[in-house]
Write an enzyme that holds these catalytic residues in place. Structure first.
Site, PDB file in Angstrom:
ATOM      1  N   ASP A  26      36.376  37.616  28.473  1.00 44.92           N
ATOM      2  CA  ASP A  26      35.365  36.586  28.198  1.00 44.92           C
ATOM      3  C   ASP A  26      35.575  35.955  26.822  1.00 44.92           C
ATOM      4  OD1 ASP A  26      33.195  35.009  28.823  1.00 44.92           O
ATOM      5  OD2 ASP A  26      31.710  36.477  28.123  1.00 44.92           O
ATOM      6  N   HIS A  43      41.277  28.631  28.361  1.00 43.98           N
ATOM      7  CA  HIS A  43      41.748  29.370  29.544  1.00 43.98           C
ATOM      8  C   HIS A  43      43.276  29.466  29.528  1.00 43.98           C
ATOM      9  CE1 HIS A  43      37.710  29.410  30.966  1.00 43.98           C
ATOM     10  NE2 HIS A  43      37.667  28.166  31.354  1.00 43.98           N
ATOM     11  N   LEU A 137      52.695  49.979  37.005  1.00 49.92           N
ATOM     12  CA  LEU A 137      51.297  49.577  36.771  1.00 49.92           C
ATOM     13  C   LEU A 137      50.765  48.860  38.000  1.00 49.92           C
ATOM     14  CD1 LEU A 137      48.924  49.097  34.631  1.00 49.92           C
ATOM     15  CD2 LEU A 137      49.951  46.853  34.294  1.00 49.92           C
TER      16      LEU A 137
HETATM   17  C1  IPE Z   1      32.447  36.883  33.606  1.00 51.59           C
HETATM   18  O1  IPE Z   1      32.348  36.005  32.546  1.00 51.59           O
HETATM   19  C2  IPE Z   1      33.515  36.443  34.556  1.00 51.59           C
HETATM   20  C3  IPE Z   1      34.889  36.433  34.051  1.00 51.59           C
HETATM   21  C4  IPE Z   1      35.299  36.822  32.879  1.00 51.59           C
HETATM   22  C5  IPE Z   1      35.871  35.964  34.976  1.00 51.59           C
HETATM   23  P1  IPE Z   1      31.225  34.872  32.493  1.00 51.59           P
HETATM   24  O2  IPE Z   1      31.410  34.188  31.194  1.00 51.59           O
HETATM   25  O3  IPE Z   1      31.274  34.019  33.702  1.00 51.59           O
HETATM   26  O4  IPE Z   1      29.889  35.731  32.496  1.00 51.59           O
HETATM   27  P2  IPE Z   1      28.373  35.299  32.196  1.00 51.59           P
HETATM   28  O5  IPE Z   1      28.016  34.279  33.214  1.00 51.59           O
HETATM   29  O6  IPE Z   1      28.327  34.750  30.806  1.00 51.59           O
HETATM   30  O7  IPE Z   1      27.588  36.550  32.317  1.00 51.59           O
HETATM   31  C1  IPE Z   2      36.052  33.740  30.498  1.00 47.79           C
HETATM   32  O1  IPE Z   2      35.815  32.845  29.465  1.00 47.79           O
HETATM   33  C2  IPE Z   2      36.941  33.153  31.555  1.00 47.79           C
HETATM   34  C3  IPE Z   2      36.276  32.848  32.816  1.00 47.79           C
HETATM   35  C4  IPE Z   2      35.033  33.068  33.112  1.00 47.79           C
HETATM   36  C5  IPE Z   2      37.087  32.248  33.841  1.00 47.79           C
HETATM   37  P1  IPE Z   2      34.588  31.848  29.514  1.00 47.79           P
HETATM   38  O2  IPE Z   2      35.042  30.589  30.152  1.00 47.79           O
HETATM   39  O3  IPE Z   2      33.411  32.471  30.141  1.00 47.79           O
HETATM   40  O4  IPE Z   2      34.332  31.596  27.968  1.00 47.79           O
HETATM   41  P2  IPE Z   2      32.931  31.473  27.238  1.00 47.79           P
HETATM   42  O5  IPE Z   2      32.146  32.690  27.572  1.00 47.79           O
HETATM   43  O6  IPE Z   2      32.278  30.233  27.763  1.00 47.79           O
HETATM   44  O7  IPE Z   2      33.291  31.388  25.800  1.00 47.79           O
HETATM   45 MG    MG Z   3      31.863  33.562  29.408  1.00 49.38          MG
END
Ligand code: IPE
Ligand code: IPE
Ligand code: MG
Length: 262
Positions: A26, A43, A137
């Site tokens: 995240d 990303h 792995l």
């Molecule tokens: C969880 O992250 C999903 C992934 C990392 C793929 P999100 O950023 O979507 O989670 P919430 O919505 O903030 O809880």
């Molecule tokens: C996690 O990073 C990746 C995915 C959920 C695909 P985020 O896109 O949720 O990044 P933040 O949380 O908005 O910074």
């Molecule tokens: Mg996020």
């Protein structure tokens, strides 16, 4: 790190490597926004962290690594971001096969893949086939995955087996459910990491993480590399896993505190 006198009194055994690490990757969007760039750039940059963590897992002998790439809930994001994530998934799968094979990594995707385009589904199946014989792995990529989805699909399989008279309803126990979850052939996660500062599970692996050690870090995913991952693994080596026992029971059983699950 001083392994002789840790703050929690548990002596670390640095050989205690988790068999299965699950990671919520995240913070990509915030990382990019902090640099005045589009979330999607975060990303793309995050793929480098994936490589680093995969390679470090191979080095350290982690048997299974599960990465949360796209949740069941992420479809709610703006269509342009969802479509970039799908393209990135496709191009990364295409581009990484050689590196995965060089590192001995077997890739599998967990989640409801029927929601993906035909092209992406084919690509997933190809990479699964091309890496199927690798044994260093197990890399599980959770895509369109949700912990509740997983339990629900297991319930559906239980019912199907009962209706087909392969399973006696009176015999349905935790093992019967667990055997029908995703990656039932692999151990449950021992260590559950979330980057990006949030302290929640966001519907990632739920049932199988019932006894996972949780580790939260503020580091945003594109900045999470081998060193930060190593810190999480070292932290895990200091945990005493009790599984309901007392600390004394665990210590007397194992010599080194915290090895009760082996
Ligand atoms: C969880 O992250 C999903 C992934 C990392 C793929 P999100 O950023 O979507 O989670 P919430 O919505 O903030 O809880
Ligand atoms: C996690 O990073 C990746 C995915 C959920 C695909 P985020 O896109 O949720 O990044 P933040 O949380 O908005 O910074
Ligand atoms: Mg996020």
């Amino acid at each position: 790190m001083d392994t002789e006198s840790p703050a929690n009194g548990v002596q670390a055994d640095q050989r205690r490597v988790p068999k299965h690490v699950a990671i919520i990757m995240d913070g990509n969007g915030r990382w990019a926004n902090q640099r005045n760039r589009a979330r999607t750039w975060g990303h793309r940059e995050g793929v480098k962290s994936v490589r680093a963590v995969v390679e470090e897992s191979v080095q350290r002998g982690v048997g299974t690594l599960t990465l949360f790439a796209f949740s069941s809930e992420n479809w709610r994001r703006p269509p342009t971001e969802v479509s970039l994530l799908m393209d990135l998934f496709l191009s990364t799968l295409r581009g990484e096969v050689r590196r995965l094979n060089e590192n001995g990594v077997r890739l599998r995707v967990i989640g409801e893949r029927r929601a993906f385009s035909e092209k992406l589904q084919r690509r997933i199946a190809d990479v699964e086939d091309l890496t199927a014989n690798n044994t260093k792995l197990n890399l599980l990529v959770a895509a369109n995955y949700g912990g509740r989805w997983d339990v629900t699909q297991a319930a559906r399989r239980v019912v199907a087996d009962v209706l087909a008279e392969r399973l006696d309803p009176a015999a349905i126990d935790e093992r019967a459910v667990a055997a029908r979850l995703s990656f039932a052939d692999l151990p449950d996660p021992d260590l559950f990491i979330r980057t990006g500062g949030e302290k929640r599970l966001s519907n990632f692996i739920l049932w199988q993480s019932a006894y996972a050690e949780l580790y939260f870090t503020d580091i945003l995913w594109p900045e999470f590399g081998a060193a930060a991952y190593g810190q999480a693994l070292d932290d895990f080596a200091h945990r005493q896993r009790r599984f309901g026992l007392t600390g004394e029971q665990v210590a007397s059983q194992t010599g080194v505190a915290g090895d009760a699950w082996r």
